[in-house]
Write a protein that holds these residues in place. Structure first.
Motif, PDB file in Angstrom:
ATOM      1  N   PRO A   9       0.814  -1.217   0.000  1.00 43.65           N
ATOM      2  CA  PRO A   9       0.000   0.000   0.000  1.00 43.65           C
ATOM      3  C   PRO A   9       0.850   1.270   0.000  1.00 43.65           C
ATOM      4  O   PRO A   9       1.911   1.315   0.632  1.00 43.65           O
ATOM      5  N   PRO A  10       0.366   2.309  -0.687  1.00 42.76           N
ATOM      6  CA  PRO A  10       1.026   3.613  -0.634  1.00 42.76           C
ATOM      7  C   PRO A  10       0.590   4.332   0.644  1.00 42.76           C
ATOM      8  O   PRO A  10      -0.573   4.710   0.789  1.00 42.76           O
ATOM      9  N   LEU A  11       1.500   4.519   1.542  1.00 41.93           N
ATOM     10  CA  LEU A  11       1.207   4.981   2.897  1.00 41.93           C
ATOM     11  C   LEU A  11       0.588   6.380   2.907  1.00 41.93           C
ATOM     12  O   LEU A  11       1.162   7.322   2.346  1.00 41.93           O
ATOM     13  N   LEU A  12      -0.548   6.519   3.580  1.00 41.65           N
ATOM     14  CA  LEU A  12      -1.117   7.843   3.807  1.00 41.65           C
ATOM     15  C   LEU A  12      -0.245   8.625   4.786  1.00 41.65           C
ATOM     16  O   LEU A  12       0.554   8.045   5.520  1.00 41.65           O
ATOM     17  N   THR A  13      -0.432   9.934   4.825  1.00 40.74           N
ATOM     18  CA  THR A  13       0.273  10.777   5.790  1.00 40.74           C
ATOM     19  C   THR A  13      -0.751  11.373   6.760  1.00 40.74           C
ATOM     20  O   THR A  13      -1.373  12.403   6.452  1.00 40.74           O
ATOM     21  N   PRO A  14      -0.969  10.745   7.913  1.00 40.31           N
ATOM     22  CA  PRO A  14      -1.894  11.323   8.894  1.00 40.31           C
ATOM     23  C   PRO A  14      -1.382  12.661   9.416  1.00 40.31           C
ATOM     24  O   PRO A  14      -0.170  12.882   9.519  1.00 40.31           O
ATOM     25  N   ARG A  15      -2.323  13.534   9.734  1.00 44.28           N
ATOM     26  CA  ARG A  15      -1.997  14.821  10.352  1.00 44.28           C
ATOM     27  C   ARG A  15      -2.805  15.003  11.624  1.00 44.28           C
ATOM     28  O   ARG A  15      -3.896  14.438  11.769  1.00 44.28           O
ATOM     29  N   THR A  16      -2.265  15.773  12.539  1.00 43.68           N
ATOM     30  CA  THR A  16      -2.987  16.095  13.759  1.00 43.68           C
ATOM     31  C   THR A  16      -4.065  17.138  13.440  1.00 43.68           C
ATOM     32  O   THR A  16      -4.092  17.708  12.346  1.00 43.68           O
ATOM     33  N   GLU A  17      -4.934  17.393  14.406  1.00 40.84           N
ATOM     34  CA  GLU A  17      -5.996  18.377  14.197  1.00 40.84           C
ATOM     35  C   GLU A  17      -5.444  19.765  13.889  1.00 40.84           C
ATOM     36  O   GLU A  17      -6.091  20.564  13.205  1.00 40.84           O
ATOM     37  N   ASP A  18      -4.235  20.058  14.383  1.00 45.37           N
ATOM     38  CA  ASP A  18      -3.664  21.378  14.108  1.00 45.37           C
ATOM     39  C   ASP A  18      -2.777  21.394  12.862  1.00 45.37           C
ATOM     40  O   ASP A  18      -2.089  22.379  12.579  1.00 45.37           O
ATOM     41  N   GLY A  19      -2.788  20.296  12.110  1.00 42.87           N
ATOM     42  CA  GLY A  19      -2.137  20.286  10.803  1.00 42.87           C
ATOM     43  C   GLY A  19      -0.725  19.760  10.755  1.00 42.87           C
ATOM     44  O   GLY A  19      -0.129  19.698   9.677  1.00 42.87           O
ATOM     45  N   GLU A  20      -0.166  19.358  11.895  1.00 43.18           N
ATOM     46  CA  GLU A  20       1.187  18.815  11.905  1.00 43.18           C
ATOM     47  C   GLU A  20       1.186  17.352  11.454  1.00 43.18           C
ATOM     48  O   GLU A  20       0.186  16.636  11.614  1.00 43.18           O
ATOM     49  N   VAL A  21       2.303  16.892  10.883  1.00 41.86           N
ATOM     50  CA  VAL A  21       2.432  15.473  10.563  1.00 41.86           C
ATOM     51  C   VAL A  21       2.314  14.677  11.858  1.00 41.86           C
ATOM     52  O   VAL A  21       2.985  14.979  12.856  1.00 41.86           O
ATOM     53  N   ASP A  22       1.448  13.675  11.849  1.00 42.56           N
ATOM     54  CA  ASP A  22       1.142  12.888  13.050  1.00 42.56           C
ATOM     55  C   ASP A  22       2.054  11.656  13.088  1.00 42.56           C
ATOM     56  O   ASP A  22       1.764  10.638  12.458  1.00 42.56           O
ATOM     57  N   LEU A  23       3.139  11.771  13.837  1.00 39.76           N
ATOM     58  CA  LEU A  23       4.111  10.679  13.876  1.00 39.76           C
ATOM     59  C   LEU A  23       3.522   9.431  14.521  1.00 39.76           C
ATOM     60  O   LEU A  23       3.760   8.306  14.054  1.00 39.76           O
ATOM     61  N   ALA A  24       2.754   9.607  15.583  1.00 37.77           N
ATOM     62  CA  ALA A  24       2.106   8.452  16.218  1.00 37.77           C
ATOM     63  C   ALA A  24       1.110   7.815  15.254  1.00 37.77           C
ATOM     64  O   ALA A  24       0.959   6.587  15.213  1.00 37.77           O
ATOM     65  N   GLY A  25       0.432   8.656  14.475  1.00 37.41           N
ATOM     66  CA  GLY A  25      -0.514   8.132  13.493  1.00 37.41           C
ATOM     67  C   GLY A  25       0.172   7.338  12.395  1.00 37.41           C
ATOM     68  O   GLY A  25      -0.347   6.313  11.936  1.00 37.41           O
ATOM     69  N   ILE A  26       1.333   7.807  11.955  1.00 40.55           N
ATOM     70  CA  ILE A  26       2.089   7.049  10.947  1.00 40.55           C
ATOM     71  C   ILE A  26       2.471   5.688  11.502  1.00 40.55           C
ATOM     72  O   ILE A  26       2.299   4.651  10.827  1.00 40.55           O
ATOM     73  N   SER A  27       2.981   5.646  12.714  1.00 37.61           N
ATOM     74  CA  SER A  27       3.378   4.375  13.324  1.00 37.61           C
ATOM     75  C   SER A  27       2.179   3.436  13.460  1.00 37.61           C
ATOM     76  O   SER A  27       2.275   2.235  13.169  1.00 37.61           O
ATOM     77  N   ALA A  28       1.048   3.983  13.902  1.00 36.75           N
ATOM     78  CA  ALA A  28      -0.152   3.157  14.053  1.00 36.75           C
ATOM     79  C   ALA A  28      -0.617   2.608  12.710  1.00 36.75           C
ATOM     80  O   ALA A  28      -1.035   1.442  12.604  1.00 36.75           O
ATOM     81  N   LEU A  29      -0.528   3.441  11.677  1.00 33.12           N
ATOM     82  CA  LEU A  29      -0.949   3.006  10.348  1.00 33.12           C
ATOM     83  C   LEU A  29      -0.013   1.927   9.807  1.00 33.12           C
ATOM     84  O   LEU A  29      -0.470   0.928   9.232  1.00 33.12           O
ATOM     85  N   VAL A  30       1.286   2.097   9.984  1.00 31.07           N
ATOM     86  CA  VAL A  30       2.233   1.064   9.548  1.00 31.07           C
ATOM     87  C   VAL A  30       1.930  -0.255  10.256  1.00 31.07           C
ATOM     88  O   VAL A  30       1.911  -1.324   9.623  1.00 31.07           O
ATOM     89  N   ASN A  31       1.669  -0.208  11.546  1.00 27.11           N
ATOM     90  CA  ASN A  31       1.347  -1.437  12.273  1.00 27.11           C
ATOM     91  C   ASN A  31       0.044  -2.050  11.776  1.00 27.11           C
ATOM     92  O   ASN A  31      -0.080  -3.280  11.672  1.00 27.11           O
ATOM     93  N   HIS A  32      -0.935  -1.218  11.462  1.00 24.81           N
ATOM     94  CA  HIS A  32      -2.198  -1.689  10.882  1.00 24.81           C
ATOM     95  C   HIS A  32      -1.939  -2.441   9.574  1.00 24.81           C
ATOM     96  O   HIS A  32      -2.520  -3.515   9.331  1.00 24.81           O
TER      97      HIS A  32
END
Length: 305
Positions: A9-32
């Motif tokens: 899969p081509p990895l999405l780039t999650p962002r936080t509500e304030d627009g920053e790259v969501d590093l925890a979200g990236i890790s969670a998505l990779v694990n998913h």
């Protein structure tokens, strides 16, 4: 079989509500994705909103994705720039972070011909020390990879493979036929909804944006195709085609075409609890509550909630 195969899969780039790259979200998505059984991850592709990322954000995304993957699956790195020298600079910076292969488009903005594309890819291949994949996406580059050129570069080992997002099924089938005897050359389709046909024709695998949402579904499709169970493959592909309707949940009068599809994916992942926000990169708009309700209805119907 190439070491690069299956569902990547081509990895999405999650962002936080304030627009920053969501590093925890990236890790969670990779694990998913890894928990779903994928065979690799493509970081910094179109689904990762790469044109919107600053250089610092690209570095953060790649570093976080590689760290989260932790060697469990290969990570392919998108190196998207307009011209040869810009790609070389980007490759030096990104591949110093890591990655198992590079994925490069033809030049864009500049008006190139086949000879320039050939020099572009040969120069990049000679510069990097990982396998090179051509990313054939004329909707972004306004140029279709010429078949004869692709086959020649495959035969000479310049290219390790192609990610085909051209939507040209005739050219795709011809590429499969022309490279069938090249065991180290991998041809991937970027199609989400007719991937079973691509696998029947001999494709090495699928690079589906929808795979961020349902990696296990695409793995089931691939595994069924591998053993020749085309009834099971069709059944899974039909389910994924229904799930793909989340890309049409947004109001096209409110949300751009680019944000509609990726916004559907992000909203689904938010509803599934994988990421915390469906925020898009500026200036794109995220799906609103009514649009998210339509996404929820579809993913519930297909067993993801």
């Amino acid at each position: 079989m190439s070491e690069f195969h299956g569902i990547i899969p081509p990895l999405l780039t999650p962002r936080t509500e304030d627009g920053e790259v969501d590093l925890a979200g990236i890790s969670a998505l990779v694990n998913h994705l890894v928990d779903g059984g994928v065979h690799g991850i493509f970081a910094l592709g179109s689904s990762g909103e790469v044109p919107y990322l600053t250089s610092a954000e690209r570095d953060l995304v790649l570093h976080t994705a590689i760290e989260a993957a932790n060697g469990r699956v290969p990570v392919l790195v998108g190196i998207s720039e307009q011209s040869t020298n810009r790609v070389l600079d980007e490759a030096d910076r990104l591949l110093a972070i890591g990655g198992d292969a590079a994925v490069v488009t033809t030049p864009f903005y500049a008006l190139s011909d086949a000879a320039e594309v050939e020099r572009h890819l040969r120069t990049i291949s000679g510069h990097i020390d990982v396998p090179l994949f051509a990313y054939d996406i004329p909707v972004r580059t306004h140029m279709k990879m010429p078949l004869e050129l692709t086959v020649r570069l495959a035969q000479e080992g310049v290219l390790a493979g192609v990610k085909d997002s051209s939507a040209d099924d005739v050219a795709f089938r011809r590429l499969l036929l022309e490279t069938r005897d090249l065991s180290d050359f991998a041809v991937f389709t970027g199609h989400e909804v007719v991937a079973d046909g691509a696998l029947l024709g001999g494709a090495s695998g699928i690079v589906p944006g929808l795979g961020n949402v349902d990696p296990a579904g695409y793995v089931r499709l691939y595994e069924a195709a591998k053993v020749g169970d085309w009834v099971a493959a069709k059944t899974e592909q039909d389910r994924l085609a229904r799930l793909f309707q989340i890309t049409g949940a947004a109001d096209p009068q409110r949300v751009s075409a680019g944000a509609t599809g990726l916004g559907g994916f992000k909203t689904a992942l938010q509803l599934m609890g994988v990421i915390e926000s469906n925020r898009m990169a500026e200036p794109m708009l995220a799906l609103d509550a009514d649009e998210a309700a339509r996404v929820r209805e579809t993913i519930s119907a297909e067993g993801l909630l």
